[in-house]
Design a protein around this motif. Sequence first.
Motif, PDB file in Angstrom:
ATOM      1  N   MET A   1       0.826  -1.205   0.000  1.00 16.45           N
ATOM      2  CA  MET A   1       0.000   0.000   0.000  1.00 16.45           C
ATOM      3  C   MET A   1       0.867   1.265   0.000  1.00 16.45           C
ATOM      4  O   MET A   1       0.525   2.266  -0.637  1.00 16.45           O
ATOM      5  CB  MET A   1      -0.922   0.007   1.217  1.00 16.45           C
ATOM      6  CG  MET A   1      -1.934  -1.129   1.259  1.00 16.45           C
ATOM      7  SD  MET A   1      -3.113  -1.086  -0.119  1.00 16.45           S
ATOM      8  CE  MET A   1      -2.412  -2.340  -1.203  1.00 16.45           C
TER       9      MET A   1
ATOM     10  N   LEU B   1     -14.759   2.500   1.481  1.00 20.66           N
ATOM     11  CA  LEU B   1     -14.519   1.517   0.426  1.00 20.66           C
ATOM     12  C   LEU B   1     -15.669   1.476  -0.580  1.00 20.66           C
ATOM     13  O   LEU B   1     -15.674   0.648  -1.481  1.00 20.66           O
ATOM     14  CB  LEU B   1     -14.331   0.132   1.058  1.00 20.66           C
ATOM     15  CG  LEU B   1     -13.646  -0.961   0.246  1.00 20.66           C
ATOM     16  CD1 LEU B   1     -12.228  -0.557  -0.125  1.00 20.66           C
ATOM     17  CD2 LEU B   1     -13.632  -2.279   1.013  1.00 20.66           C
TER      18      LEU B   1
ATOM     19  N   LYS C   1      -8.556   2.439  -0.734  1.00 17.75           N
ATOM     20  CA  LYS C   1      -7.864   1.281  -0.166  1.00 17.75           C
ATOM     21  C   LYS C   1      -7.643   1.423   1.337  1.00 17.75           C
ATOM     22  O   LYS C   1      -7.397   0.425   2.017  1.00 17.75           O
ATOM     23  CB  LYS C   1      -6.508   1.093  -0.872  1.00 17.75           C
ATOM     24  CG  LYS C   1      -6.583   1.060  -2.394  1.00 17.75           C
ATOM     25  CD  LYS C   1      -7.670   0.130  -2.900  1.00 17.75           C
ATOM     26  CE  LYS C   1      -7.749   0.084  -4.415  1.00 17.75           C
ATOM     27  NZ  LYS C   1      -8.249   1.300  -5.067  1.00 17.75           N
TER      28      LYS C   1
ATOM     29  N   TYR D   1      -7.806  -1.731   3.793  1.00 20.15           N
ATOM     30  CA  TYR D   1      -6.663  -1.904   4.687  1.00 20.15           C
ATOM     31  C   TYR D   1      -7.085  -1.789   6.143  1.00 20.15           C
ATOM     32  O   TYR D   1      -6.658  -2.569   7.001  1.00 20.15           O
ATOM     33  CB  TYR D   1      -5.594  -0.860   4.357  1.00 20.15           C
ATOM     34  CG  TYR D   1      -4.411  -0.870   5.287  1.00 20.15           C
ATOM     35  CD1 TYR D   1      -3.399  -1.803   5.159  1.00 20.15           C
ATOM     36  CD2 TYR D   1      -4.313   0.072   6.321  1.00 20.15           C
ATOM     37  CE1 TYR D   1      -2.312  -1.815   6.018  1.00 20.15           C
ATOM     38  CE2 TYR D   1      -3.228   0.073   7.184  1.00 20.15           C
ATOM     39  CZ  TYR D   1      -2.235  -0.874   7.026  1.00 20.15           C
ATOM     40  OH  TYR D   1      -1.159  -0.884   7.890  1.00 20.15           O
TER      41      TYR D   1
ATOM     42  N   VAL E   1     -12.841  -7.101  -3.297  1.00 24.90           N
ATOM     43  CA  VAL E   1     -12.018  -6.908  -2.103  1.00 24.90           C
ATOM     44  C   VAL E   1     -12.816  -7.263  -0.852  1.00 24.90           C
ATOM     45  O   VAL E   1     -12.324  -7.949   0.050  1.00 24.90           O
ATOM     46  CB  VAL E   1     -11.510  -5.451  -2.023  1.00 24.90           C
ATOM     47  CG1 VAL E   1     -10.793  -5.200  -0.700  1.00 24.90           C
ATOM     48  CG2 VAL E   1     -10.582  -5.149  -3.202  1.00 24.90           C
TER      49      VAL E   1
ATOM     50  N   MET F   1      -6.368  -4.871  -4.149  1.00 23.43           N
ATOM     51  CA  MET F   1      -6.289  -3.443  -3.851  1.00 23.43           C
ATOM     52  C   MET F   1      -5.120  -2.802  -4.584  1.00 23.43           C
ATOM     53  O   MET F   1      -5.242  -1.704  -5.139  1.00 23.43           O
ATOM     54  CB  MET F   1      -6.173  -3.227  -2.341  1.00 23.43           C
ATOM     55  CG  MET F   1      -7.461  -3.477  -1.585  1.00 23.43           C
ATOM     56  SD  MET F   1      -7.431  -2.868   0.121  1.00 23.43           S
ATOM     57  CE  MET F   1      -6.324  -4.039   0.903  1.00 23.43           C
TER      58      MET F   1
ATOM     59  N   GLY G   1      -5.656  -0.353  -7.790  1.00 23.90           N
ATOM     60  CA  GLY G   1      -5.141   0.994  -7.592  1.00 23.90           C
ATOM     61  C   GLY G   1      -4.375   1.513  -8.802  1.00 23.90           C
ATOM     62  O   GLY G   1      -4.643   2.623  -9.286  1.00 23.90           O
TER      63      GLY G   1
END
Length: 501
Positions: free
Chosen positions: A88, A230, A260, A264, A321, A340, A344
């Motif tokens: 990330m 999200l 994300k 996360y 996700v 993710m 992204g």
Amino acid sequence: MHNLPILSLTLLLPAIGAVFIMFLPKDKVKFIRWTAALVTFLSLLLSLLVFIFYDRSTGGMQFIERITWIPDLGVSYALGIDGISLPMLLLTNLIGFSAVYASWHIKEQAKEFFSLLLLLITGVMGTFVTTDLFIFFLFYEVVVIPIYILVIMWGSSKRVTKEYAGMKLTIYLLIGSAFLLLGIISLYVKAYLLTGKPSTDLMFLSSLDYDLSFQIFVFALMTLGFGTLLSMFPFHSWSPDGYAGAPTAVSMIHAGVLKKIGGYGLIRIGLFILPAGAQVIAPVIAVLAICNVLYAALICISQKDLKYIVGYSSVSHMGYVLIGIAALNLISINGAVMMMFGHGVMAALFFALIGNLYEKSHTRNIDDFGGLAHQMPRLATGFMIAGLASLGLPGMVNFIGEFTIFVGAFSEYRVLTVLAVSGVIFTALYILRTLGAVLFGPRQEKWDHLQDLKGVEMVPLVILGAAIILGGFFPFTIMDLINQGATELLAHINLLNIGGI
């Protein structure tokens, strides 16, 4: 490397750049741009060094930094990175660096724009590297202010006004943060009652034995907070409007990394601290995830605006996700984190290209185009890379995440997983239809004046396109790291003997 405060340097360079830009004369636009490009490049370089020097044989939290900040409340400036947060961090800097070049031609109030953009990047990055719950929430709040100003000041106004898009986006983010704040306060108070020690340290909070009813209550709050971020159904409608009204760079960061934070956070905070509550709430998340996948994909088929197509597609992909997280097993969580990362870079590339095309043609309606591959072959190549990644073509990074999610989720939710797989069919329909309508067919002379990508405009295509292809052909470079982080996460949960996922 481990003795250097490399995470602080990575995190604070964009913030330092933002402050420096604020003191520059507003007419020094070229110098402002290159300052933003330099600090984001240095952050990207440092994150790559962290990626390279992370000790995979040891695993766990590394590059740890801790400074006591508010001792009476147990708050510390605490940073650390592991196999889940490192992808990330890398994703944020890949997109942040690309976003600067996607905004290269902004001239109106460039000083303010790039300062706010760098602060936004700092806020997003901070949520991924902190190991303190209070600092996490602080960085999350840092995101809200610059993103609102960026949208209402530099956004585009076609289907919705930029003011409407900015306000709607901000209201939903604040609603989500309200649920998160309530959950954080509940955890903090409960931990203090159990131990008599004030602390917001994630590892400390995760080591305590909370009763099941408390876990269910707080995890539900976390689900509402992170789920809103999200764009979990039915809290998703802010997202496509936010994309459409935002300037290109903000759309890239919004779709690429801001969302994300939600996924996360559900893994790092919700699942890590409240695993028993997660087991109870997970089936509800799985059902809502299917609504994301199918409902948003069907809406995409009827859309004509390029930003709305990618916006609703993003909502649909976040359903994958969510079901990966809801399956609560090693394979599915691996897939969720990989998805993710893959989504992204793909979504950021899409929005960079759409923004470039809109800047030159002043339209995003797919019916206005046709045969653009004749006039803009480099842009068409970028659209093809992003589009094929979106529909999950093998050899692209998204395929790895989707496939892993489906394999992991099938053992827990067979019917729902079959429905989720059907979303791939709808994705192929609207992506191929869009690519065909915009790029192929007879040459339209009215677009002969359009200039193809050149110079700095190629940076997002090269950086993000390379991440899509290299991540697809060499998935082990990221997947092994994620697997290590997810394995440690689930091992920690099982050691606590709290439901044992």
